[in-house]
Scaffold this motif. Structure first.
Motif, PDB file in Angstrom:
ATOM      1  N   ALA A   1       0.839  -1.197   0.000  1.00  0.00           N
ATOM      2  CA  ALA A   1       0.000   0.000   0.000  1.00  0.00           C
ATOM      3  C   ALA A   1       0.871   1.243   0.000  1.00  0.00           C
ATOM      4  CB  ALA A   1      -0.925  -0.004   1.219  1.00  0.00           C
ATOM      5  N   ASP A   2       1.914   1.219   0.788  1.00  0.00           N
ATOM      6  CA  ASP A   2       2.997   2.200   0.687  1.00  0.00           C
ATOM      7  C   ASP A   2       4.212   1.652   1.393  1.00  0.00           C
ATOM      8  OD1 ASP A   2       3.044   2.844   3.427  1.00  0.00           O
ATOM      9  OD2 ASP A   2       1.805   4.609   3.192  1.00  0.00           O
ATOM     10  N   ASN A   3       5.348   2.324   1.231  1.00  0.00           N
ATOM     11  CA  ASN A   3       6.600   1.808   1.786  1.00  0.00           C
ATOM     12  C   ASN A   3       7.111   2.670   2.921  1.00  0.00           C
ATOM     13  OD1 ASN A   3       7.868   4.054   0.475  1.00  0.00           O
ATOM     14  ND2 ASN A   3       7.955   2.849  -1.405  1.00  0.00           N
ATOM     15  N   LYS A   4       6.196   3.345   3.607  1.00  0.00           N
ATOM     16  CA  LYS A   4       6.579   4.175   4.750  1.00  0.00           C
ATOM     17  C   LYS A   4       6.241   3.433   6.052  1.00  0.00           C
ATOM     18  CE  LYS A   4       7.827   7.682   2.153  1.00  0.00           C
ATOM     19  NZ  LYS A   4       7.580   7.096   0.833  1.00  0.00           N
ATOM     20  N   TYR A   5       6.324   4.143   7.180  1.00  0.00           N
ATOM     21  CA  TYR A   5       6.044   3.517   8.475  1.00  0.00           C
ATOM     22  C   TYR A   5       4.815   4.130   9.146  1.00  0.00           C
ATOM     23  CZ  TYR A   5      10.625   1.389   7.988  1.00  0.00           C
ATOM     24  OH  TYR A   5      11.687   0.660   7.528  1.00  0.00           O
ATOM     25  N   ASN A   6       3.967   4.790   8.341  1.00  0.00           N
ATOM     26  CA  ASN A   6       2.762   5.396   8.876  1.00  0.00           C
ATOM     27  C   ASN A   6       1.689   4.349   9.125  1.00  0.00           C
ATOM     28  OD1 ASN A   6       2.876   5.255   5.910  1.00  0.00           O
ATOM     29  ND2 ASN A   6       0.763   5.942   6.028  1.00  0.00           N
ATOM     30  N   VAL A   7       0.646   4.745   9.846  1.00  0.00           N
ATOM     31  CA  VAL A   7      -0.518   3.890  10.023  1.00  0.00           C
ATOM     32  C   VAL A   7      -1.359   3.962   8.757  1.00  0.00           C
ATOM     33  CG1 VAL A   7      -2.643   3.541  11.334  1.00  0.00           C
ATOM     34  CG2 VAL A   7      -0.537   4.172  12.528  1.00  0.00           C
ATOM     35  N   ILE A   8      -1.708   2.812   8.216  1.00  0.00           N
ATOM     36  CA  ILE A   8      -2.468   2.757   6.978  1.00  0.00           C
ATOM     37  C   ILE A   8      -3.960   2.882   7.278  1.00  0.00           C
ATOM     38  CG2 ILE A   8      -3.135   1.273   5.056  1.00  0.00           C
ATOM     39  CD1 ILE A   8      -0.399   2.343   4.715  1.00  0.00           C
ATOM     40  N   THR A   9      -4.644   3.750   6.552  1.00  0.00           N
ATOM     41  CA  THR A   9      -6.100   3.852   6.616  1.00  0.00           C
ATOM     42  C   THR A   9      -6.649   3.725   5.208  1.00  0.00           C
ATOM     43  OG1 THR A   9      -6.065   6.263   6.371  1.00  0.00           O
ATOM     44  CG2 THR A   9      -5.998   5.389   8.624  1.00  0.00           C
TER      45      THR A   9
ATOM     46  N   ILE B   1      -6.380  -2.635 -14.436  1.00  0.00           N
ATOM     47  CA  ILE B   1      -5.603  -2.611 -13.203  1.00  0.00           C
ATOM     48  C   ILE B   1      -6.491  -3.105 -12.075  1.00  0.00           C
ATOM     49  CG2 ILE B   1      -4.365  -1.166 -11.540  1.00  0.00           C
ATOM     50  CD1 ILE B   1      -3.845   0.794 -13.866  1.00  0.00           C
ATOM     51  N   ILE B   2      -6.036  -4.095 -11.350  1.00  0.00           N
ATOM     52  CA  ILE B   2      -6.737  -4.586 -10.166  1.00  0.00           C
ATOM     53  C   ILE B   2      -5.778  -4.438  -9.005  1.00  0.00           C
ATOM     54  CG2 ILE B   2      -7.918  -6.531  -9.103  1.00  0.00           C
ATOM     55  CD1 ILE B   2      -8.395  -7.633 -11.910  1.00  0.00           C
ATOM     56  N   ALA B   3      -6.163  -3.695  -7.976  1.00  0.00           N
ATOM     57  CA  ALA B   3      -5.208  -3.374  -6.912  1.00  0.00           C
ATOM     58  C   ALA B   3      -5.908  -3.212  -5.569  1.00  0.00           C
ATOM     59  CB  ALA B   3      -4.455  -2.092  -7.251  1.00  0.00           C
ATOM     60  N   SER B   4      -5.328  -3.823  -4.556  1.00  0.00           N
ATOM     61  CA  SER B   4      -5.779  -3.591  -3.185  1.00  0.00           C
ATOM     62  C   SER B   4      -5.430  -2.172  -2.768  1.00  0.00           C
ATOM     63  CB  SER B   4      -5.087  -4.560  -2.224  1.00  0.00           C
ATOM     64  OG  SER B   4      -5.146  -5.890  -2.679  1.00  0.00           O
ATOM     65  N   ASN B   5      -6.341  -1.530  -2.037  1.00  0.00           N
ATOM     66  CA  ASN B   5      -5.953  -0.225  -1.493  1.00  0.00           C
ATOM     67  C   ASN B   5      -5.008  -0.410  -0.320  1.00  0.00           C
ATOM     68  OD1 ASN B   5      -7.827  -1.091   0.498  1.00  0.00           O
ATOM     69  ND2 ASN B   5      -8.446   1.023   0.927  1.00  0.00           N
ATOM     70  N   LYS B   6      -5.218  -1.483   0.455  1.00  0.00           N
ATOM     71  CA  LYS B   6      -4.368  -1.808   1.601  1.00  0.00           C
ATOM     72  C   LYS B   6      -4.562  -3.278   1.924  1.00  0.00           C
ATOM     73  CE  LYS B   6      -7.600  -0.769   5.370  1.00  0.00           C
ATOM     74  NZ  LYS B   6      -7.559  -2.144   5.915  1.00  0.00           N
ATOM     75  N   GLY B   7      -3.817  -3.765   2.904  1.00  0.00           N
ATOM     76  CA  GLY B   7      -4.006  -5.119   3.379  1.00  0.00           C
ATOM     77  C   GLY B   7      -4.943  -5.127   4.573  1.00  0.00           C
TER      78      GLY B   7
ATOM     79  N   ASP C   1       2.465   9.864  -2.068  1.00  0.00           N
ATOM     80  CA  ASP C   1       2.279   9.200  -0.784  1.00  0.00           C
ATOM     81  C   ASP C   1       1.829  10.220   0.257  1.00  0.00           C
ATOM     82  OD1 ASP C   1       4.572  10.482   0.332  1.00  0.00           O
ATOM     83  OD2 ASP C   1       5.872   8.889  -0.412  1.00  0.00           O
ATOM     84  N   TYR C   2       1.593   9.716   1.470  1.00  0.00           N
ATOM     85  CA  TYR C   2       0.977  10.568   2.494  1.00  0.00           C
ATOM     86  C   TYR C   2       1.868  11.738   2.896  1.00  0.00           C
ATOM     87  CZ  TYR C   2       3.825   9.250   6.531  1.00  0.00           C
ATOM     88  OH  TYR C   2       4.860   9.108   7.432  1.00  0.00           O
ATOM     89  N   THR C   3       3.175  11.637   2.658  1.00  0.00           N
ATOM     90  CA  THR C   3       4.048  12.760   3.018  1.00  0.00           C
ATOM     91  C   THR C   3       3.785  13.973   2.128  1.00  0.00           C
ATOM     92  OG1 THR C   3       5.854  12.079   1.541  1.00  0.00           O
ATOM     93  CG2 THR C   3       5.831  11.144   3.774  1.00  0.00           C
ATOM     94  N   LYS C   4       3.107  13.742   0.975  1.00  0.00           N
ATOM     95  CA  LYS C   4       2.784  14.851   0.078  1.00  0.00           C
ATOM     96  C   LYS C   4       1.292  15.166   0.058  1.00  0.00           C
ATOM     97  CE  LYS C   4       6.768  14.409  -2.989  1.00  0.00           C
ATOM     98  NZ  LYS C   4       7.244  14.277  -4.394  1.00  0.00           N
ATOM     99  N   HIS C   5       0.444  14.108   0.063  1.00  0.00           N
ATOM    100  CA  HIS C   5      -0.991  14.408   0.032  1.00  0.00           C
ATOM    101  C   HIS C   5      -1.565  14.679   1.431  1.00  0.00           C
ATOM    102  CE1 HIS C   5      -2.092  10.374   1.414  1.00  0.00           C
ATOM    103  NE2 HIS C   5      -1.613   9.795   0.321  1.00  0.00           N
ATOM    104  N   ASN C   6      -0.810  14.330   2.463  1.00  0.00           N
ATOM    105  CA  ASN C   6      -1.131  14.696   3.860  1.00  0.00           C
ATOM    106  C   ASN C   6      -2.324  13.963   4.461  1.00  0.00           C
ATOM    107  OD1 ASN C   6       0.968  16.630   4.006  1.00  0.00           O
ATOM    108  ND2 ASN C   6      -0.333  18.130   2.961  1.00  0.00           N
ATOM    109  N   VAL C   7      -2.892  12.997   3.760  1.00  0.00           N
ATOM    110  CA  VAL C   7      -4.040  12.279   4.310  1.00  0.00           C
ATOM    111  C   VAL C   7      -3.552  11.118   5.163  1.00  0.00           C
ATOM    112  CG1 VAL C   7      -6.092  10.918   3.786  1.00  0.00           C
ATOM    113  CG2 VAL C   7      -5.542  12.942   2.413  1.00  0.00           C
ATOM    114  N   VAL C   8      -3.944  11.124   6.408  1.00  0.00           N
ATOM    115  CA  VAL C   8      -3.570  10.056   7.333  1.00  0.00           C
ATOM    116  C   VAL C   8      -4.814   9.413   7.939  1.00  0.00           C
ATOM    117  CG1 VAL C   8      -2.349   9.509   9.468  1.00  0.00           C
ATOM    118  CG2 VAL C   8      -1.359  11.154   7.863  1.00  0.00           C
ATOM    119  N   SER C   9      -5.742  10.241   8.410  1.00  0.00           N
ATOM    120  CA  SER C   9      -6.930   9.741   9.099  1.00  0.00           C
ATOM    121  C   SER C   9      -8.082   9.512   8.125  1.00  0.00           C
ATOM    122  CB  SER C   9      -7.360  10.730  10.181  1.00  0.00           C
ATOM    123  OG  SER C   9      -7.582  12.016   9.624  1.00  0.00           O
TER     124      SER C   9
ATOM    125  N   SER D   1      -1.738  -1.787  11.836  1.00  0.00           N
ATOM    126  CA  SER D   1      -0.807  -1.150  10.922  1.00  0.00           C
ATOM    127  C   SER D   1       0.085  -0.171  11.641  1.00  0.00           C
ATOM    128  CB  SER D   1      -1.567  -0.421   9.806  1.00  0.00           C
ATOM    129  OG  SER D   1      -2.246   0.704  10.325  1.00  0.00           O
ATOM    130  N   GLY D   2       1.091   0.291  10.915  1.00  0.00           N
ATOM    131  CA  GLY D   2       2.026   1.259  11.457  1.00  0.00           C
ATOM    132  C   GLY D   2       3.320   0.580  11.839  1.00  0.00           C
TER     133      GLY D   2
END
Length: 577
Positions: A90-98, A246-252, A111-119, A256-257
């Motif tokens: 879903a991404d290769n950072k260490y944030n909590v995935i939502t 394209i078939i893709a999971s948004n997350k697992g 990624d979230y460091t640019k789009h700023n969406v976390v919650s 998380s985190g």
């Protein structure tokens, strides 16, 4: 079998070796979607091609591991003509995935460091700075019809506002029906379908293939995918179109985190199935790198003892390394012998006064021919039992603890138990500081040349399994027993005369002024080094998908967009005559 599928003769599908040898070779027989594209149709992802369109299916909460285990029939057929992975991220950072952060990543290319969406409330979202694929496609392809059909209202409201058509429907079955209707009667350039039922089932029951509700949800979605692709193939203009699916999971799924320094591939919340499909694609399976293939990379102090000089590191705390007659301890280190030949008996790490002879006080490691041994106050002197003077990194440890009412010393080399015996009642404490590096040699038999690093002392007796696991790794705050450290010296300095104690206890070593630091990069069967951040980008991430979509639609990606992802360019089968 779903209508619209045909059984073909044996199809050979090849994998392509890419970064770190991650793309596995595979062959086999499979059914595939009937290819109605003309034989001479231009079907590349970089050139100009008429009729290029994208169907983008988002699977919320569907882990790659579950898809691999369940092997849904339609997805399995897709994989026979796709670049795909069960190890996507879903991404290769260490944030909590939502859900919100993952959706935003895969629809913006940031990624979230640019789009700023976390919650989940999308706080911080700035679509002017990080536009969605709907926004960019509609602004650059004026006549393009972009469609979003979602089962989650917030997905539509926050991310699909600029779609030509935006629908929020009641459930996944309605998503399927809406997509089929669009493919049957519309002329879209992009269709995005968002399925959420697997995420709902996983959150309530668990995200594993053995969870009935979760597995059923994935199988149902797979059935919807089959119906959608049947509708796609049945389009009146399909023979002149060129669809990227394209078939893709948004997350697992699951907690998380990741903790900084942990292996993100082990974070189930990030584990994603991602596939890029077209009937003309070769099958390329992308897997995460084999941990045994990671190179051990870094620097280490070189301890050389010749007949003229020697290099040492002296511990400032003279009591560190005294084990008395009670207490539990584990001591470990990594080393590489570069002397290049067997000799007798240079000591290279010890807490004792006499480095060049047997002593009843203190302990130390010394070479013997092509191996080495641990001298424990003169006796016992267990040997390593293997040739360790091979210019490769090895791991060494000993534990002290009570076994069958006896205080016992156990020696481990490269994760295997080499000796275990009683030292009950033995007190070999002394005031000589713990030292790395041997004496000035008197002849060829007493010279040495060794790299030593990752020295660690714990106030606990680890089990054999724990020793084998910890000694292979590079110690960090996430390492088991980290709170039990009495001292930890990575030896990763590149200058200076201080070998820093990174346990926080302040027990530094002091290097002799003639120390040098050697760089190394090698694969050792005895060490599982930290995975490089580059390895996380060697499998498809959610952030990569928009870049491929733009490329497929022949939209020039401006460097000023500063997209986060990398381009996965599927391998295309050459047309046959």
């Amino acid at each position: 079998m779903k209508k619209g599928f045909t059984l073909t003769t044996s199809l050979k599908y090849l994998g392509m070796a890419l970064i770190f040898g991650l793309f596995l070779m595979a062959t086999g027989c499979n059914k595939e979607f009937e290819n109605t594209l003309p034989k001479g149709f231009r079907n590349d992802t970089a050139g100009i091609g008429a009729g290029k369109k994208v169907l983008y299916i988002v699977l919320d909460g569907v882990t790659g591991t579950a898809v691999k285990t369940i092997a849904p029939p339609n997805i399995t057929q897709i994989n026979a003509r796709a670049t795909y992975t069960f190890d996507g991220l879903a991404d290769n950072k260490y944030n909590v995935i939502t859900n919100a952060s993952a959706w935003t990543t895969m629809l913006t290319g940031y990624d979230y460091t640019k789009h700023n969406v976390v919650s989940e409330d999308f706080a911080g979202l700035n679509l002017q700075a990080t536009p969605t694929i709907f926004t960019r496609i509609n602004s650059l392809l004026n006549t393009a019809r972009t469609v979003s059909i979602a089962s989650t209202a917030v997905f539509s409201d926050k991310l699909a506002a600029d779609a030509t058509v935006k629908q929020t429907v009641s459930d996944d079955a309605a998503v399927k029906a809406g997509v089929v209707a669009e493919l049957t009667s519309g002329n879209p350039a992009l269709v995005v379908a968002q399925f959420h039922s697997a995420e709902t089932a996983g959150a309530a029951n668990g995200y594993t293939a053995s969870t009935p509700a979760y597995a059923t949800a994935i199988k149902n979605i797979d059935g919807y995918i089959g119906e959608i692709l049947t509708a796609l193939k049945a389009r009146k203009g399909y023979s002149g179109e060129n669809w990227l699916v394209i078939i893709a999971s948004n997350k697992g799924g699951g907690p998380s985190g990741g903790v900084q320094g942990s292996n993100i591939f082990n974070d189930a919340s990030r584990n994603a199935y991602i596939a890029f499909y077209n009937p003309r694609f070769m099958s390329v399976k992308i897997s995460q790198p084999d941990p045994s293939s990671y190179p051990f990379v870094g620097t280490a102090p070189r301890f050389i003892a010749t007949t003229a000089s020697n290099v040492t590191a002296i511990q400032k705390n003279p009591t560190l390394g005294n084990f008395g007659t009670t207490g539990d301890f584990t001591f470990m280190f990594k080393f590489r012998d570069d002397y290049g030949q067997g000799n007798f008996y240079p000591m290279f790490l010890a807490k004792r006064n006499a480095f060049n002879s047997v002593s009843s006080v203190g302990w130390g490691f010394l070479f013997g021919s092509n191996s080495a041994q641990l001298d424990w106050g003169g006796t016992p002197r267990p040997g390593f039992g293997i040739d360790i003077r091979d210019g490769r990194w090895h791991t060494v440890a000993f534990t002290i603890g009570v076994v069958n009412n006896l205080r016992t010393l156990t020696l481990y080399v490269d994760g295997l138990t080499r000796y275990s015996g009683s030292i009950s009642g033995r007190n070999i404490d002394n005031n000589t500081p713990l030292r790395l590096g041997g004496d000035i040699g008197t002849d060829g038999n007493t010279q040495s040349n060794v790299l030593i690093r990752d020295v660690a002392l714990f106030n606990v007796t680890m089990s054999a399994n724990d020793v084998a696991a910890v000694m292979r790794t590079q110690i960090k705050p996430t390492t088991p027993f980290y709170s039990n450290l009495l001292g930890f010296w990575p030896g990763n300095e590149t200058s200076g005369t201080t070998m820093i104690d990174q346990s926080g206890k302040g027990n530094n070593f002091t290097y002799s002024s003639n120390v040098t630091f050697s760089s190394f990069e090698e694969i050792s069967p005895n060490i599982s080094p930290d995975i490089s951040p580059a390895a996380y980008t060697s499998v498809p991430n959610g952030v990569d998908i928009p870049l491929l979509i733009y490329n497929w639609l022949n939209i020039a990606v401006s460097p000023q967009w500063d997209l986060t992802g990398r381009l996965y360019n599927p391998t295309v089968l050459l047309p046959t005559n």
